[in-house]
Design an enzyme around this catalytic site. Structure first.
Site, PDB file in Angstrom:
ATOM      1  N   GLY A  28      32.219  50.627  40.361  1.00 28.88           N
ATOM      2  CA  GLY A  28      32.092  49.887  41.620  1.00 28.88           C
ATOM      3  C   GLY A  28      31.017  50.409  42.561  1.00 28.88           C
ATOM      4  N   GLU A  56      34.907  48.676  30.119  1.00 32.26           N
ATOM      5  CA  GLU A  56      35.909  49.408  29.345  1.00 32.26           C
ATOM      6  C   GLU A  56      36.674  48.468  28.403  1.00 32.26           C
ATOM      7  OE1 GLU A  56      36.724  51.182  33.267  1.00 32.26           O
ATOM      8  OE2 GLU A  56      37.474  52.907  32.162  1.00 32.26           O
ATOM      9  N   ASN A  67      45.391  47.196  30.224  1.00 26.79           N
ATOM     10  CA  ASN A  67      45.454  48.420  31.009  1.00 26.79           C
ATOM     11  C   ASN A  67      46.746  48.349  31.819  1.00 26.79           C
ATOM     12  OD1 ASN A  67      45.131  50.587  32.669  1.00 26.79           O
ATOM     13  ND2 ASN A  67      43.125  49.984  33.470  1.00 26.79           N
ATOM     14  N   ARG A  73      40.538  61.108  46.464  1.00 26.91           N
ATOM     15  CA  ARG A  73      40.792  62.426  45.867  1.00 26.91           C
ATOM     16  C   ARG A  73      39.768  63.435  46.380  1.00 26.91           C
ATOM     17  NH1 ARG A  73      40.969  59.790  40.389  1.00 26.91           N
ATOM     18  NH2 ARG A  73      43.116  59.086  40.112  1.00 26.91           N
ATOM     19  N   LYS A  83      46.693  44.896  33.779  1.00 25.84           N
ATOM     20  CA  LYS A  83      45.458  44.103  33.760  1.00 25.84           C
ATOM     21  C   LYS A  83      45.129  43.764  32.320  1.00 25.84           C
ATOM     22  CE  LYS A  83      43.346  46.399  37.669  1.00 25.84           C
ATOM     23  NZ  LYS A  83      42.876  47.738  37.780  1.00 25.84           N
ATOM     24  N   GLY A  91      28.726  53.060  41.852  1.00 24.35           N
ATOM     25  CA  GLY A  91      27.486  53.330  41.123  1.00 24.35           C
ATOM     26  C   GLY A  91      26.677  52.064  40.853  1.00 24.35           C
ATOM     27  N   GLU A  92      27.383  50.949  40.611  1.00 26.42           N
ATOM     28  CA  GLU A  92      26.679  49.694  40.317  1.00 26.42           C
ATOM     29  C   GLU A  92      26.207  48.977  41.578  1.00 26.42           C
ATOM     30  OE1 GLU A  92      29.223  47.271  37.758  1.00 26.42           O
ATOM     31  OE2 GLU A  92      29.702  49.070  36.605  1.00 26.42           O
ATOM     32  N   ARG A 141      44.678  50.742  26.795  1.00 27.30           N
ATOM     33  CA  ARG A 141      44.116  51.939  27.394  1.00 27.30           C
ATOM     34  C   ARG A 141      45.258  52.938  27.594  1.00 27.30           C
ATOM     35  NH1 ARG A 141      42.859  53.101  33.589  1.00 27.30           N
ATOM     36  NH2 ARG A 141      41.700  55.022  33.300  1.00 27.30           N
ATOM     37  N   HIS A 150      37.947  58.735  31.975  1.00 26.76           N
ATOM     38  CA  HIS A 150      36.900  57.688  31.978  1.00 26.76           C
ATOM     39  C   HIS A 150      36.087  57.707  30.684  1.00 26.76           C
ATOM     40  CE1 HIS A 150      36.796  57.998  36.670  1.00 26.76           C
ATOM     41  NE2 HIS A 150      37.539  56.976  36.304  1.00 26.76           N
TER      42      HIS A 150
HETATM   43  P1  AMP Z   1      36.080  50.675  40.747  1.00 26.68           P
HETATM   44  O1  AMP Z   1      37.117  51.748  40.837  1.00 26.68           O
HETATM   45  O2  AMP Z   1      35.038  50.921  39.723  1.00 26.68           O
HETATM   46  O3  AMP Z   1      36.653  49.281  40.709  1.00 26.68           O
HETATM   47  O4  AMP Z   1      35.278  50.752  42.146  1.00 26.68           O
HETATM   48  C1  AMP Z   1      35.899  50.384  43.353  1.00 26.68           C
HETATM   49  C2  AMP Z   1      35.050  50.856  44.511  1.00 26.68           C
HETATM   50  O5  AMP Z   1      33.712  50.366  44.379  1.00 26.68           O
HETATM   51  C3  AMP Z   1      35.510  50.308  45.844  1.00 26.68           C
HETATM   52  O6  AMP Z   1      36.511  51.119  46.406  1.00 26.68           O
HETATM   53  C4  AMP Z   1      34.247  50.363  46.670  1.00 26.68           C
HETATM   54  O7  AMP Z   1      34.149  51.651  47.245  1.00 26.68           O
HETATM   55  C5  AMP Z   1      33.138  50.216  45.661  1.00 26.68           C
HETATM   56  N1  AMP Z   1      32.464  48.910  45.715  1.00 26.68           N
HETATM   57  C6  AMP Z   1      32.852  47.760  45.158  1.00 26.68           C
HETATM   58  N2  AMP Z   1      31.988  46.767  45.432  1.00 26.68           N
HETATM   59  C7  AMP Z   1      31.020  47.307  46.183  1.00 26.68           C
HETATM   60  C8  AMP Z   1      29.812  46.825  46.805  1.00 26.68           C
HETATM   61  N3  AMP Z   1      29.463  45.548  46.685  1.00 26.68           N
HETATM   62  N4  AMP Z   1      29.059  47.707  47.493  1.00 26.68           N
HETATM   63  C9  AMP Z   1      29.420  48.986  47.598  1.00 26.68           C
HETATM   64  N5  AMP Z   1      30.530  49.515  47.043  1.00 26.68           N
HETATM   65  C10 AMP Z   1      31.313  48.689  46.361  1.00 26.68           C
END
Ligand code: AMP
Length: 390
Positions: free
Chosen positions: A326, A378, A7, A236, A14, A328-329, A88, A177
């Site tokens: 991040g 991904e 990526n 955003r 990455k 959602g999980e 990607r 996505h």
């Molecule tokens: P991503 O773009 O999928 O890497 O998601 C990044 C975002 O996930 C971060 O800016 C946080 O807002 C959120 N995030 C990551 N780890 C956690 C966590 N343990 N609890 C809540 N939000 C998280």
């Protein structure tokens, strides 16, 4: 077979090296601050992060460092072990409805889409050309963020703008996505055991989008011509009345470009809360009674619920909602509040399961609409596409 999933951004790269078809990660890492004297190369060796700071003035140097690092750190014996590289690519426009083996014509075609993704596609091409030079005999595959959405009907992707804008400049919704939405929805179909199911994937990371998947096909998604459209995100705004741009430009004597930059970089969680773009800080703010943190969260929840409702109507029903990326999980609060907001669809949340991490169902048995946490991957999706086209 060993595949590198890449990526490449404008100043970062990455990567993951995967053993396929086992889908096992052999190593991963990144190069940051490409173009600078204090760039950083990071790679996992036997599970430990090795970090090297050194000048890395362009992507070619970054890629050479990476591939030489694989041998130097004894992760592979020789470069001959690498069987393919998957890249990607953010914008595939209407040209690329699926992943492709990269040829010079493919590179030209990706570059022809630069106007649609000026921040992303040029960086993706730089990554591709650097890997082609470093590994000239290895198959290179482009995997597009947009192509999973190539199944959207024109009703879903057309804006109600002058049709000539679409014909002349490609102004329409593309969605992004796609690899994540595809990966997560495929897992959901396996869990549901019904290939005709209707699923909504909520990819909630720093960038965030929703996708309505009907019988395995994307039928609508929340991001548009660019990733700015849709739900509010870390920085955003998501959807706003475009007239905001002129109003702020006039009031503050600024260019349209600079206001647009604020909609991309100073809005969403960060803009509304004034605290942070990170959901962890927003949740902490809510716990401390900060009203603007509460607003940032609730505005996003409302807008996500609005999309879920509209996709429910568009698909004529719904079997499952999936949370990934991040936020959602990891954020039980956002999942709980979203599912509460769309409870009328028939969701019986299992609060205890929702507090846990990792892949799982978070609704109770018998819930009319089921909900799942499904961690996205991904890189695996990219590696699968390389294997498929090899
Ligand atoms: P991503 O773009 O999928 O890497 O998601 C990044 C975002 O996930 C971060 O800016 C946080 O807002 C959120 N995030 C990551 N780890 C956690 C966590 N343990 N609890 C809540 N939000 C998280």
């Amino acid at each position: 077979m060993k595949i590198i999933a890449v990526n490449a951004g404008s100043s970062s790269l990455k990567f993951q090296l995967l053993e396929m078809p086992e889908e096992k990660v052999i190593t991963s890492g990144l190069v940051e601050r490409i173009g600078h004297h204090n760039a950083v190369f990071q790679i996992k060796v036997n599970g430990e992060k090795v970090t090297v700071e050194q000048p890395i003035l362009d992507h070619k140097v970054a890629v050479d460092l990476l591939v030489e690092g694989l041998v130097k750190y004894d992760i592979i014996k020789s470069l001959d072990e690498i069987n393919g590289v998957g890249h990607r690519v953010v914008q595939g426009g209407e040209i690329f409805k699926s992943s492709v083996v990269i040829t010079n014509k493919v590179i030209d075609d990706i570059e022809s889409l630069n106007d649609l993704a000026p921040l992303h596609n040029p960086a993706n091409v730089t990554g591709i050309t650097s890997f082609k030079k470093a590994l000239p005999n290895v198959i290179q595959v482009a995997v597009f963020d947009t192509s999973f959405h190539g199944t959207m009907d024109e009703l879903a992707y057309l804006y109600a703008t002058p049709y000539a804008w679409y014909e002349k400049y490609g102004v329409r919704k593309y969605g992004f996505h796609g690899t994540s939405h595809q990966y997560v929805s495929e897992k959901a179909y396996a869990k549901l055991g019904n290939k005709d199911a209707k699923v909504i994937v909520c990819h909630l990371g720093n960038g965030a989008s929703l996708c309505a998947v009907d019988a395995g096909k994307s039928v609508d998604t929340s991001m548009g011509l660019t990733p700015l459209e849709g739900i509010p995100m870390g920085t955003r705004s998501g959807n706003v009345d475009p007239s905001v741009i002129k109003l702020i430009a006039d009031q503050e004597n600024r260019s349209y470009e600079s206001v647009l930059n604020d909609l991309n970089k100073q809005s969403g969680y960060l803009g509304v809360s004034g605290i942070s773009n990170d959901s962890r800080d927003i949740v902490k703010g809510i716990e401390e009674g900060n009203h603007r943190a509460y607003l940032a969260h609730k505005v996003q929840v409302k807008r996500i619920a609005d999309y879920i409702g509209s996709y429910y109507v568009y698909m004529g029903g719904l079997d499952a909602i999936c949370f990934t990326a991040g936020i959602g999980e990891n954020s039980s609060l956002i999942r709980k509040d979203i599912l509460e907001a769309v409870k009328v669809l028939g969701i019986d949340l299992d609060e205890a399961e929702n507090e846990k991490r990792g892949e799982r169902e978070i609704t109770k048995p018998g819930s009319k609409v089921r909900a799942f946490i499904i961690p996205t991957n991904e890189e695996v999706m990219i590696a699968r596409e390389v294997v498929r086209l090899k």
